[in-house]
Design a protein around this motif. Structure first.
Motif, mmCIF file in Angstrom:
data_model
loop_
_atom_site.group_PDB
_atom_site.id
_atom_site.type_symbol
_atom_site.label_atom_id
_atom_site.label_comp_id
_atom_site.label_asym_id
_atom_site.label_seq_id
_atom_site.Cartn_x
_atom_site.Cartn_y
_atom_site.Cartn_z
ATOM 1 N N LEU A 200 14.487 72.698 140.878
ATOM 2 C CA LEU A 200 15.424 71.953 140.038
ATOM 3 C C LEU A 200 14.779 71.725 138.681
ATOM 4 N N LYS A 201 15.504 72.035 137.624
ATOM 5 C CA LYS A 201 15.002 71.826 136.267
ATOM 6 C C LYS A 201 16.074 71.104 135.473
ATOM 7 N N PHE A 202 15.647 70.070 134.766
ATOM 8 C CA PHE A 202 16.599 69.262 134.015
ATOM 9 C C PHE A 202 16.015 68.947 132.645
ATOM 10 N N VAL A 203 16.820 69.144 131.602
ATOM 11 C CA VAL A 203 16.417 68.832 130.233
ATOM 12 C C VAL A 203 17.555 68.067 129.574
ATOM 13 N N THR A 204 17.227 66.978 128.921
ATOM 14 C CA THR A 204 18.243 66.250 128.159
ATOM 15 C C THR A 204 17.637 65.794 126.833
ATOM 16 N N ILE A 205 18.449 65.821 125.800
ATOM 17 C CA ILE A 205 17.996 65.476 124.450
ATOM 18 C C ILE A 205 19.031 64.593 123.789
ATOM 19 N N PHE A 206 18.559 63.561 123.145
ATOM 20 C CA PHE A 206 19.410 62.739 122.282
ATOM 21 C C PHE A 206 18.715 62.629 120.939
ATOM 22 N N PHE B 177 9.604 74.065 128.595
ATOM 23 C CA PHE B 177 10.099 74.000 127.222
ATOM 24 C C PHE B 177 10.683 75.309 126.702
ATOM 25 N N GLU B 178 10.585 76.394 127.463
ATOM 26 C CA GLU B 178 11.136 77.676 127.066
ATOM 27 C C GLU B 178 10.656 78.048 125.659
ATOM 28 N N ARG B 179 11.572 78.380 124.751
ATOM 29 C CA ARG B 179 11.153 78.814 123.408
ATOM 30 C C ARG B 179 10.732 77.657 122.502
ATOM 31 N N GLY B 180 10.875 76.424 122.963
ATOM 32 C CA GLY B 180 10.509 75.278 122.140
ATOM 33 C C GLY B 180 9.182 74.668 122.529
ATOM 34 N N TYR B 181 8.196 75.508 122.808
ATOM 35 C CA TYR B 181 6.929 75.026 123.349
ATOM 36 C C TYR B 181 6.103 74.226 122.344
ATOM 37 N N GLN B 182 6.491 74.215 121.036
ATOM 38 C CA GLN B 182 5.724 73.412 120.080
ATOM 39 C C GLN B 182 5.703 71.940 120.474
ATOM 40 N N THR B 183 6.783 71.473 121.098
ATOM 41 C CA THR B 183 6.819 70.083 121.551
ATOM 42 C C THR B 183 5.645 69.789 122.463
ATOM 43 N N GLU C 176 11.198 66.625 113.410
ATOM 44 C CA GLU C 176 10.660 66.707 114.763
ATOM 45 C C GLU C 176 11.580 67.484 115.709
ATOM 46 N N MET C 177 12.562 68.195 115.140
ATOM 47 C CA MET C 177 13.517 68.940 115.967
ATOM 48 C C MET C 177 13.073 70.368 116.248
ATOM 49 N N LYS C 178 11.974 70.826 115.643
ATOM 50 C CA LYS C 178 11.613 72.238 115.748
ATOM 51 C C LYS C 178 11.411 72.684 117.185
ATOM 52 N N GLY C 179 10.861 71.803 118.016
ATOM 53 C CA GLY C 179 10.586 72.197 119.387
ATOM 54 C C GLY C 179 11.771 72.164 120.314
ATOM 55 N N ILE C 180 12.912 71.654 119.853
ATOM 56 C CA ILE C 180 14.070 71.555 120.753
ATOM 57 C C ILE C 180 15.318 72.214 120.183
ATOM 58 N N GLU C 181 15.222 72.832 118.994
ATOM 59 C CA GLU C 181 16.390 73.471 118.399
ATOM 60 C C GLU C 181 16.895 74.643 119.241
ATOM 61 N N TYR C 182 16.013 75.243 120.050
ATOM 62 C CA TYR C 182 16.434 76.383 120.883
ATOM 63 C C TYR C 182 17.549 76.007 121.841
ATOM 64 N N LEU C 183 17.636 74.736 122.213
ATOM 65 C CA LEU C 183 18.660 74.310 123.167
ATOM 66 C C LEU C 183 20.050 74.237 122.543
ATOM 67 N N SER D 261 13.703 62.837 124.377
ATOM 68 C CA SER D 261 13.830 64.049 125.187
ATOM 69 C C SER D 261 13.186 63.806 126.542
ATOM 70 N N PHE D 262 13.846 64.305 127.579
ATOM 71 C CA PHE D 262 13.323 64.163 128.944
ATOM 72 C C PHE D 262 13.391 65.525 129.628
ATOM 73 N N ASN D 263 12.232 66.018 130.070
ATOM 74 C CA ASN D 263 12.145 67.305 130.764
ATOM 75 C C ASN D 263 11.594 67.069 132.160
ATOM 76 N N TYR D 264 12.233 67.727 133.149
ATOM 77 C CA TYR D 264 11.849 67.466 134.536
ATOM 78 C C TYR D 264 11.994 68.738 135.356
ATOM 79 N N ILE D 265 10.993 69.019 136.200
ATOM 80 C CA ILE D 265 11.034 70.132 137.155
ATOM 81 C C ILE D 265 10.586 69.609 138.511
#
Length: 883
Positions: free
Chosen positions: A341-347, A178-184, A276-283, A328-332
């Motif tokens: 391989l690291k993949f993050v996608t958000i809608f 989650f990098e800087r959006g670890y609140q999620t 609920e966007m606080k944890g993903i706004e960094y992206l 949101s989908f996060n995958y490593i």
């Protein structure tokens, strides 16, 4: 000033009066035992504070509490020891002298683990908490467990602090999802699967730079129980009001963490006012971290105009009339060949509405008028963001990392304004397409030096197209047929940068870093404005003052060096930045060479406290937003342009900070900063009762002085911690009205307040606080002042381990005595079915049914009063199930 110095001196004496417990840990052979765990507990076995022994076996504990305690000492390979300790007054110094530990007779490590579990361990730069030692099984998520760990605090926005430093990352089994959006993660992941919580001090994101780069970053690593690894778990939340309010929330978190792969899926929908966007706004915004692995630290998302207004005065949930959907989908995946391989996608699909009434009074010279507006802001955002990251660890102590991030934003605005009773509609769209690529190569030459090469490319394309139905141009071009404005803007940005960094660690206390790089940026901005009549026919007039065709490019060739040296108490740092900045603004070329030095001096002492002194000079360039020479309509009857062109702005700063004590008990923190801008951006306002032209101008010498003070102390007879908070800010500036001579103004703000938090062992605890903010402006033409107030009083009832009640009361008063006050009362009842990992809650928001809140503000020519509509009273019934 004398009184302030006396206050600081008295507070220093009080905080220095904490009880100290010290001694030396040695073996039976009288050899120092380092890294031994020393834990002070009360009679209920609650951890009060902890420390670890140094290389010479010495240790020092501080506490502001007194009574009967147990000092627990343990170390790997030795039998644990418990020492009863009592002290009845503060300021006591207890010297236990030499404490001998006996060799543990148990031979097998497995038997030792079964025999004793240490709540806290120290492993080099890692502090490790045993999750089960701090959990009672009622915690619904990781955040609730973190709040119970000594030394860790969780702020209202979900950000975590260890001591007084903010945690930068939260990882799962050493992987950063989650990098800087670890609140999620921390606000949604169940805590039951956790085994250990590790505090990683001096954290390096690139493991090859560990113990080479000079860093004081803090990160958390969460480790799982063996029976939770590779298993699916998560939680589901359902909440709703009655059919009348028609407000609800649904959230689903599913995760699976193993050594090879990490999977996290989040879906959420709500119209309860929750963001609920606080944890993903960094992206959404480009990475701006200033380190060896990044280049282009001042790149932001293109934003020429803003057609939406939100609330920034208090919690957004009070005014956020929303309808949001998020997935949101996060995958490593860690390959056996050391590829990752690291993949993050958000809608997300966000609908936000805000309702604001405003009263604006202008008073300057012979021009006096009042405008009354009623505004309904409605915005719909639809964002899709994807980030793909690939990295490889090579066997020759090198690694490579590449990522590509693509963002697509679609924003639609449909605003309805009443201007002095006249209806205006504003309808517009803007789009954003952004593509960011970064490649990093790191080579560790030996245990003390490494070099890093980074290259980065960013492209952003953001067009705007909006229509405003109003009569503004009737006054500008003196044509009564002008009824509608159409503003079209096209903005593009290309950025390319590369940098090579060499890092050298001469010793544990001495480091050097040098960077050589180049950054190139090109901006294109085109704008066109058209005016129509009621029949949608174009109104012909000379619009040359409202058309822009701007091309701007800038190249920054830089050389930066950093040198840091530390000893037992003192630290010294020097940094220099040399820049050759070249620009081309509409075929007008400029270039210049700039040197930005910075120095830092620090001192650390357990008894005297810590201070830091820093000073520096730097140069910054203005953005394209302050360079377009003709007017762009900003909406809301405002136009903006600039005659500055390209400019480099020099400034100087000096700061001093001091702190002493422990954040969790008695603590004092003070800082003061002075900032001087030799050239700064101001504005010349061409004011008309029906519209405003804002012209950016360059003005000399702006000075800002700011200071902050916080004092924390535990009051025994109240069993509460009290914090005294104060701040002061003084700033002078100059601006112009209607092309008149510059107006000199001075703005000051003083804040004083307090907070109290209880530490009762019974069924009730409280938090309360109050803050007064005194604002004053003095200018050549007038003066004004006003006072803001806000307070809170919260009660927490733990009826039993399963049933909790929360009562939250807030108070706001913005502006002078005749302004409206606003109170909020929220209540929440939680019942935890521990057996079924289920939490049922009943929550009442805005039980006093406050309908609006007012905010008063002033400047040297006007005063404003804003009234904003609030979400009405609503009762929510919800269930949260962990599985």
């Amino acid at each position: 000033m004398k009184n302030l110095c006396l206050l600081l001196f008295l507070l220093f004496l009080k905080i220095s009066a904490q009880t100290e417990i010290k001694g030396f840990i040695v073996s039976e052979e009288v050899q120092p035992v380092s890294r031994a765990n020393i834990i002070l507990t009360d009679s209920q076995d609650n951890i009060i504070t902890f420390a670890f022994s140094n290389k010479d076996g010495s240790f020092l504990l501080k506490t502001d509490k007194f009574g009967d305690f147990i000092l627990q000492i343990s170390a790997m390979g030795y039998s644990a020891k418990k020492i009863p300790i009592s002290f009845i007054k503060k300021g006591t110094s207890i010297d236990l002298k030499t404490i001998k530990l006996e060799i543990d007779k148990v031979k097998e490590i497995k038997e030792v683990i079964i025999k004793r579990t240490t709540p806290i361990r120290l492993k080099k730069d890692t502090i490790e908490y045993n999750a089960q030692s701090f959990s009672n099984g009622t915690e619904q998520n990781v955040e609730e467990l973190l709040k119970k760990l000594p030394g860790i605090t969780v702020q209202s926005d979900g950000k975590i602090k260890f001591g007084n430093k903010e945690v930068e990352r939260v990882m799962i089994e050493n992987d950063d999802l989650f990098e800087r959006g670890y609140q999620t993660l921390t606000q949604n992941m169940p805590s039951q699967p956790l085994d250990k919580i590790q505090i990683l001090k001096n954290y390096s994101r690139n493991k090859l730079l560990k113990n080479i780069e000079d860093t004081e970053r803090i990160a958390l690593n969460l480790t799982l129980k063996e029976n939770a690894k590779g298993k699916w778990f998560g939680n589901v939340l359902l909440a709703s009001t009655s059919y009348k309010e028609d407000m609800r929330q649904g959230k689903l978190n599913i995760m699976n963490f193993s050594k090879r792969q990490k999977i996290y899926l989040l879906t959420n929908a709500n119209n309860l006012g929750l963001n609920e966007m606080k944890g993903i706004e960094y992206l959404i915004s480009p990475n701006s971290e200033n380190d060896a692995e990044n280049v282009g630290t001042n790149i932001n998302t293109l934003s020429i105009i803003n057609l939406h207004q939100k609330n920034f005065q208090f919690e957004e949930k009070r005014t956020n009339f929303n309808n949001d959907k998020l997935a949101s989908f996060n995958y490593i995946y860690n390959f056996k060949t050391d590829w990752k391989l690291k993949f993050v996608t958000i809608f997300n699909d966000i609908e936000n509405r805000n309702y604001i009434n405003s009263f604006y009074r202008f008073n300057y010279g012979d021009l006096n008028f009042t405008n009354i507006e009623d505004k309904t802001w409605k915005q719909n955002n639809r964002n899709i963001i994807g980030k793909l990251e690939i990295s490889k660890e090579f066997k020759n102590n090198s690694n490579i990392q590449f990522y590509n991030k693509i963002s697509s934003l679609n924003e639609n605005n449909n605003n309805v304004f009443l201007f002095n009773g006249q209806l205006n509609n504003q309808i517009g769209t803007n789009r954003l397409f952004a593509n960011e690529n970064k490649l990093i190569y790191t080579k560790k030459m030996d245990s003390s030096k490494a070099f890093v090469v980074v290259a980065r490319y960013i492209f952003q394309d953001r067009p705007y197209d909006f229509t405003d139905n109003n009569d503004v141009f009737q006054y500008i071009i003196n044509d009564v047929s002008a009824q509608r404005i159409n503003q079209v803007i096209n903005s593009k940005m290309h950025f390319g940068g590369a940098k090579i960094s060499y890092l050298k660690k001469y010793s544990e206390n001495q480091s050097f870093e040098i960077q050589l790089g180049n950054e190139f940026r090109k901006d294109q901005l085109n704008s066109d404005l058209t005016v129509f009549d009621l029949n949608n026919q174009k109104v012909i007039f000379d619009n040359s003052q409202f058309v822009n065709n701007l091309e701007f490019s800038q190249n920054n060739l830089f050389l930066q060096g950093k040198y840091q040296i530390k000893n037992k108490r003192w630290s010294y740092g020097v940094m220099f930045l040399n820049q050759l900045i070249s620009s081309d603004f509409n075929n007008e070329n400029q270039s210049g060479f700039y040197i930005s030095p910075q120095i830092n001096l620090g001192y650390k002492s357990n008894k005297a406290g810590n201070f830091n002194l820093n000073a520096g000079r730097k140069f910054s360039t203005i953005s394209v937003n302050d360079m377009y020479v003709n007017y762009i309509y900003q909406g809301n009857r405002n136009f903006k342009q600039s005659d500055i062109g390209f400019a480099v702005l020099p400034d100087f700063n000096i700061g001093f900070s001091y702190n002493i004590g422990e954040m969790t008990s008695e603590y004092l923190n003070f800082n003061i900063n002075y900032f001087r801008s030799e050239d700064y951006l101001s504005n010349n306002m061409i004011v008309n009762p029906n519209f405003t032209f804002n012209q950016s101008i360059l003005v000399k010498n702006n000075n800002t002085l700011s200071s902050n003070l916080e004092v924390r102390k535990y009051i025994k007879f109240l069993k509460s911690r009290i914090s005294l908070i104060g701040s002061y800010m003084l700033s002078d500036y100059e601006n112009s009205i209607n092309n008149k001579p510059l107006i000199q103004s001075e703005f000051s703000n003083k804040k004083v307040g307090f907070e109290m938090k209880s530490g009762f062992t019974g069924f009730v605890n409280y938090e309360l606080g109050y803050e007064w903010s005194f604002n004053k402006i003095v200018s050549d033409i007038n003066s004004n002042d006003y006072k803001d107030q806000k307070g809170f009083f919260n009660l927490y009832f733990a009826v039993n381990p399963q049933f909790r009640i929360e009562s939250l009361l807030e108070y706001y008063k913005f502006g002078n005595t005749n302004q409206k006050t606003t109170q909020f009362w929220d209540m929440k009842l939680n019942y935890n079915y521990k057996k079924y990992n289920t939490n049922i809650f009943l929550q009442g928001n805005n039980l006093l049914n406050s309908d609006s809140i007012q905010k008063y503000s002033i400047n040297n020519i006007s005063e404003s009063l804003y009234t904003q509509r609030l979400l009405p009273l609503h009762i929510i019934l919800g269930i949260n199930k962990n599985f």
